[in-house]
Design an enzyme around this catalytic site. Sequence first.
Site, mmCIF file in Angstrom:
data_model
loop_
_atom_site.group_PDB
_atom_site.id
_atom_site.type_symbol
_atom_site.label_atom_id
_atom_site.label_comp_id
_atom_site.label_asym_id
_atom_site.label_seq_id
_atom_site.Cartn_x
_atom_site.Cartn_y
_atom_site.Cartn_z
ATOM 1 N N VAL A 39 95.703 72.457 80.658
ATOM 2 C CA VAL A 39 95.379 73.706 79.984
ATOM 3 C C VAL A 39 94.014 73.515 79.324
ATOM 4 C CG1 VAL A 39 96.020 75.429 78.257
ATOM 5 C CG2 VAL A 39 97.808 74.204 79.511
ATOM 6 N N GLU A 40 93.065 74.376 79.670
ATOM 7 C CA GLU A 40 91.744 74.317 79.058
ATOM 8 C C GLU A 40 91.782 75.109 77.746
ATOM 9 O OE1 GLU A 40 88.401 74.161 82.343
ATOM 10 O OE2 GLU A 40 89.846 75.744 82.844
ATOM 11 N N VAL A 41 91.592 74.418 76.651
ATOM 12 C CA VAL A 41 91.593 75.033 75.325
ATOM 13 C C VAL A 41 90.137 75.262 74.926
ATOM 14 C CG1 VAL A 41 92.185 74.701 72.903
ATOM 15 C CG2 VAL A 41 93.768 73.932 74.694
#
Length: 321
Positions: A152-154
Site C-alpha cells: 500500500v503506497e501511503v
Amino acid sequence: MTRPFRTAAVIGAGTIGLSWTALFAAHGLTVRVSDPREDLADAVTKALARYSPHLAARGLDVTGLADRVHIAADVTEAVRDADVVQENGPERVEFKQDLFATLAREAPAHALLLSSSSAIPSTAFTGKLADEDAARVLIGHPFNPPHLVPLVEVVPGERTGEDAVQAATDFYTSVGRTPVVERKEIAGFVGNRLQNALSREAVHLVEQGVVTPEDLDKVVTNSLGLRWATVGPFLGSHLGGGPGGYRHLVEHIGASMQDMWDGLGRPSRDPKEQERLVEAVEKAYGSSPYSELAETRDRKQLAVLDALSATAGTTHPKEEN
C-alpha cells in the site's frame, strides 16, 4: 498502534472496494459499504464467497465473515461511526473534491480519510477542505487485488498531519499489508509509474513486431517477474554487479544502459495501431472468461506469497488476526 481501528467504511464497491471489504472484515473490523450500484448486496456476497478461500489460505479466520459486513444506505450512514474510511471512487478530481467534502463533514473527527486513488495526489482534491480536515486525508493506494497483494503506497498531501501518516501506516500494517510512505507527491505515485514505464516499452515492442503479447508476458513471468518477486530493481542490479555490487555494474555497463534508455520507444497514438494492439491481446487472452483469468492470477499470487513465507527472512509472513 497509535489509535484503535474497529469500524471501517468502504466507499465505492468496485473490484478494489470489494477486495478491501473482505480484507478488513477478515481482520475483525466491522465494515460498512456504500455504493450506488443496484446490485451492491449481491456483489458483496459474491465477493466474500470468492475471497474467503484466499484469506483462509493466508491464515485468517473467515468464520462469520459476512456477519461483519453491512450494506449502508448511503455515504453518510457508512461513515457515521467509522474509525477509518477507504474511498475507491472514480479517478476524477471534481468527484473526489465533492466526496471528500462529504466524508469530512459526516465522518467522526477522529476518522482517518484514505483514498485508493491510483494517480491523483490528495492535494489535488483537498484544497477546499479546512486545515483540520485536510490533515487527516491521504492516499492509501493498493495494488489489485488488495486482499492479496501486500503493498500500500501511503502518500501524504501538503497539509496531511504526521499523526495521520503514522496512523495510516499502523492501520495498513494491522490488516497485514506492507505500507510504504512516499514523501513527495507525484502523479501515479511510484508503483504505477514503474508499471507504466514497463508497459510503455511492452506496447512499443509489440507494435514494432518484435514479439507477440503472449510471448512478451512469458518473457516477464519467466525472468523479470520471477526476480522482482524476490528482489527489487536496485537490489537486483546490485547483485548483478557481482562482488563489486552496483558500483561495478554502473562503471562497466553504465554507458550501454544509457544508450538503451535513449532508445526506448514511444507507443503509437494512431487509432488503427491501437486497434491492432487490442486485437492482438484479445487473440491471446480474449477466449477465456475474466473470472477464470483472475482466479488463476490469484492462485499464482497466493503460491508466490506462500513460497516467500516459507523462506527465512521473508517480508510476507502468514497473517494473523
